[in-house]
Each structure stands twice: as C-alpha cells, then as structure tokens.
Design an enzyme around this catalytic site. Structure first.
Site: not given
Ligand code: ADP
Ligand code: MG
Length: 320
Positions: A9-10, A132, A221, A283
């Site tokens: 998203g960022n 979601k 995604k 992820k």
């Molecule tokens: P994106 O939009 O890139 O998919 P997300 O917010 O879905 O971003 O995923 C990234 C976020 O996952 C990080 O900012 C953090 O808050 C969260 N997160 C959850 N578990 C972990 C972990 N074990 N290590 C790092 N980040 C984590």
């Molecule tokens: Mg995400």
C-alpha cells in the site's frame, strides 16, 4: 532474472495522506525510480512483472459511492477492483515510462485488467466468516442501519470499544488461477513490463457454462501475486512493503530481523505465530508456497531497499 514485484500500500499512498492524485503520483514516482533502476541492469532474457495492492483506493472509492448512492448506483466489488486496477495501473505505467526514459531504457510498460479465479465454496463466503474490512468505519447505530439496508452485508465490530468501530467485511477467498496468465506471459516474453493482478485481481468464479462471473470479494494481493508468479514462471518473487525485514517476536521487546532462511525454517516460524494474519502472515505464506512449488527465491523487504535485497544484502530471503 524473471522478477515479479508485489508493491504494498505504501508504494502508492502513505498512511497519513488523504490520497490526492498529486500525492499518489508522487509516491508512484519514488516507486518507479527504484524499479527503473532494477530494469536498467537487465539482460536480454530478464523481465519484470509488477503487482500492487488497492486497499486505500478501493476504500476511498467505496466511500465516494456510498456518499453519492442516491445520485448514482453503487458498483459491485469486482467492478471497483477493475476501476482501481485502471487507476493505479495508469499511475504506475506513466511514472515507470518516465523513469525508464530518464535512464535511456527503451522498454514498454503496460497495465492489464486481470481476473483471478476463486472457489465460490471458499469458507470466507459462508455465514459471517468474511474477514476483510472495507470502506468506512461506522458507529454501532450506523452499522445496524447499514445491515438493515443491505441484509446481505457482513458488518462486524473490528475495533471493539471504539466509537466508530464497525465496518463492512467482505470475503477474502484463496486465489487459484490467474485467468489472463498466458497473455501476461506472452507480453513479458516480448520484453514488455507488465502490471497485473492489481488489488489481488478481480475475483471471479466459473459458472456452469465455464464463463467467469465477478464476485463480491477481495483477494489478498500477496497470495494472488504468488499465483501469478508461478503461472508466468518467475524465478524471484519480491514483496515490497513498509518494513525492511519480517521480524521474529514482532511487537515484543526482543523483536529481531529475519535474514536468509530456508523454506523449512520459514514454515517453522510461521507455525510459531510470528507473522500476523492479514499483513505479514499472507506474505510469509505466499513466500513459502512460491519456493515450495519451485520458485528460486522469495524476498520480503521495503521499497527503498529493493536493490540491496535483490543483491542479497538485506531483507528476508526465503530459499529452498
Ligand atoms: P502491505 O500494504 O505492504 O501489504 P501490510 O500492512 O499488509 O503492508 O504488511 C506489513 C506490516 O506487517 C508491517 O508494517 C507490520 O505492521 C506487520 N507485521 C505483522 N507481523 C510482522 C512481523 N513478524 N514482522 C514484521 N512486520 C509484521
Ligand atoms: Mg498487506
């Protein structure tokens, strides 16, 4: 290298921003600059495919539609998915073209509208399991009114105790097939950069005749990115987000970055619960699946570290 990059998203909208067109273009510029740098080092057989999230954009679009619903009918989620693929695809395509040109790289870029198949019997479609959250936050009263108006909606308290703690939740089914994968692969083979599977792809099911029908759902995604990565024969699947590494003991004082790990080790860490559902969880699950099913490596890192992560100098790298 045959590279699929999944942008978080960022890459398009920062959390603190309202989401003006100018802001989103500015973010896309930074993203495109990084990606153009990677492409400028490519050899003749290398290619790049890009996918991206659409959470903030589809959320904003839903808010606009809800506010204007007495003037213009609200569109279904599959159509909103297609609209945001066009919106974000345009911004990424435009800024990629600019930054490739600036580097003297003569490679075309095209964004495609892309459907992704899901199972209509996925548990996410039954009862109140939809997980979601999308669109606006509501008070308990507003939530009741929304539910009365749309009995088919799942409306849940997602921030217990907050004044506006309620949101509509939609199914987030597991993707199985990228419908246009063959065409995407063909374009990549021609040396063209393809932007596809945006927002996790437009969720569709196959009806009795085998025709595709859009669904009221949103696909993760990263999971859809993994399906595409495999289908198009990527060797490297890189998810770029807002953290340089996945962490052990996330949110705890002894949190520690994860560097290079085997897929077996990653599976063990996932089972221990280090990666939260809805963010790092999918992820890591996608990284594991990609490598287990023959991918050479999956990478999780931040946008500004993309080049170093590809060089193996940082990021969380999952290997066979
Ligand atoms: P994106 O939009 O890139 O998919 P997300 O917010 O879905 O971003 O995923 C990234 C976020 O996952 C990080 O900012 C953090 O808050 C969260 N997160 C959850 N578990 C972990 C972990 N074990 N290590 C790092 N980040 C984590
Ligand atoms: Mg995400």
């Amino acid at each position: 290298m045959k590279l699929l990059v999944a942008l978080g998203g960022n890459a398009i909208k920062q959390a603190h921003e309202a989401g003006t067109t100018a802001e989103q273009f500015e973010n896309c510029e930074k993203t495109a600059e990084q990606l153009a740098g990677i492409v400028s080092e490519f050899g003749p057989d290398d290619w790049l495919a890009i996918t991206h999230g659409n959470g903030p954009q589809s959320g904003n679009l839903s808010v606009q539609m809800e506010a204007a619903k007495d003037l213009v009918p609200v569109q279904t989620l599959d159509v909103i998915g297609a609209m945001t693929q066009g919106q974000i695809g345009y911004m990424l395509q435009n800024t990629m073209q600019k930054h490739l040109k600036a580097r003297g790289v003569d490679i075309d870029v095209i964004a495609v509208i892309n459907q992704v198949l899901v199972d209509p019997d996925d548990p996410e479609f039954s009862g109140d399991t939809a997980s979601k959250p999308v669109g606006n936050f509501f008070t308990a009263d507003e939530a009741r009114a929304l539910k009365a108006q749309h009995p088919e909606y799942v409306v849940k308290e997602v921030k217990p105790g907050a004044e506006k703690g309620w949101r509509r939740c939609v199914p987030s089914p597991i993707p199985s097939v990228n419908v246009e994968a063959r065409a995407i692969q063909q374009i990549l083979t021609d040396g063209i950069i393809v932007i596809a599977s945006g927002g996790g792809g437009i969720p569709v099911m196959q009806d009795d005749k085998g025709d595709y029908q859009g669904l009221e759902a949103v696909i993760d995604k990263d999971r859809a990115g993994e399906v595409m990565a495999q289908a198009i024969g990527a060797d490297t699947f890189m998810m770029l987000t807002d953290v340089e590494h996945a962490l052990l003991n996330f949110g705890k004082p002894d949190a520690a970055p994860i560097g290079e790990v085997t897929v077996a080790k990653a599976q063990q860490l996932a089972a221990e619960g280090h990666f939260l559902p809805g963010s790092m969880g999918p992820k890591m699950a996608s990284a594991i699946k990609f490598v287990q099913e023959g991918g050479a490596r999956a990478i999780i890192s931040s946008l500004d570290k993309a080049v170093e992560a590809l060089e193996g100098k940082t990021g969380t790298i999952i290997l066979p």
